[in-house]
Design an enzyme around this catalytic site. Structure first.
Site: not given
Ligand SMILES: Nc1ncnc2c1ncn2[C@@H]1O[C@H](COP(=O)(O)OP(=O)(O)OP(=O)(O)O)[C@@H](O)[C@H]1O
Ligand SMILES: [Mg+2]
Length: 243
Positions: A26, A49, A128, A130, A220
């Site tokens: 997330g 990013k 960042g 990962g 959400l």
């Molecule tokens: N609080 C939340 N409510 C609903 N959906 C969420 C929430 N947090 C994350 N998601 C969903 O979960 C998935 C992973 O979230 P996100 O892309 O923010 O992770 P990340 O850590 O940025 O991943 P990456 O390592 O690929 O950059 C996405 O599809 C995002 O839309």
């Molecule tokens: Mg991401």
């Protein structure tokens, strides 16, 4: 933007570096929440990013979905090459993707973009890739990039079983390596399971972590600008963090 008067509170940092205990926890959602929080304070922040892998192809272009999402939430009229200077197609660590694709992350190019955005905007929220020890090139990791940016670090963590270990490892390692860690955010990327681990983890992390648990982001139903703004208000302002 949340208000016409530009005002910077003494305690508001010039941005944040958002890392996570892992990929997919997330970071992008929490970066968007931080952008919304800064906007609500009357500031004009820009998301970044710097390195993204797993980019889709549109003709010869590599399309960074996180980079475009953060650009949209920022409302920043910037070329995507500044927001995401390094993009790879394979969903791998940048070092591994670069070896397959014949590219290499050059920190100098990231910092040319970062310094430009930092001067132009009130704050930069950099996501960042990962976790902290992901290699960007053979001798430069996400942690090195975070340290060079000098922004307070937010650690995004999963809610469920296993997160205490991952969170403490990440936070303590970061502090040991000289990073300023502002706090931890637990994020529900999936629907809450309401199991024993999820229910007890916030308290355990708060007790054992040397930095504050800023809060928990609920799952959400939609990730619209409005729902992110509402969530950011509850997450940061009500707790008094960074206010
Ligand atoms: N609080 C939340 N409510 C609903 N959906 C969420 C929430 N947090 C994350 N998601 C969903 O979960 C998935 C992973 O979230 P996100 O892309 O923010 O992770 P990340 O850590 O940025 O991943 P990456 O390592 O690929 O950059 C996405 O599809 C995002 O839309
Ligand atoms: Mg991401």
């Amino acid at each position: 933007m949340g208000g016409s008067v530009k005002k910077e509170s003494k305690s508001t940092p010039k941005g944040f570096f958002v890392t996570g205990t892992d990929t997919g926890v997330g970071k992008t959602v929490v970066s968007a929440l931080l952008l919304k929080f800064l906007q609500a304070k009357g500031l004009k922040p820009c998301g970044m990013k710097p390195v993204e892998t797993g980019c889709g192809r549109e003709g010869r272009l590599l399309v960074p979905s996180d980079g475009f999402f953060l650009k949209e939430i920022s409302g920043a009229n910037e070329n995507i090459d500044l927001i995401t200077p390094f993009r790879f197609h394979h969903p791998l660590a940048p070092l591994a993707a670069g070896r397959i694709e014949g590219g290499r992350v050059e920190p100098g190019k990231i910092f040319a973009a970062f310094n430009y955005l930092r001067k132009k905007y009130d704050a930069v929220v950099a996501e960042g890739i990962g976790g902290l020890l992901v290699p960007l090139n053979e001798n430069y990791s996400v942690l090195d990039m975070a340290r060079e940016m000098g922004l307070p670090v937010i650690v995004v963590a999963r809610p469920g079983l296993g997160t205490i270990n991952h969170t403490l490892l990440t936070v303590n390692y970061a502090i040991g390596k000289g990073l300023e860690v502002a706090g931890v955010v637990i994020n529900h990327s999936g629907r809450p399971e309401e199991n024993l681990a999820e229910n007890t983890n916030p308290e355990m992390i708060n007790e054992l972590c040397p930095v504050p648990l800023i809060g928990t982001v609920p799952h959400l139903p939609e990730l619209s600008a409005q729902s992110l703004e509402d969530c950011a208000k509850k997450l940061f302002d009500s707790k008094g963090y960074f206010v």
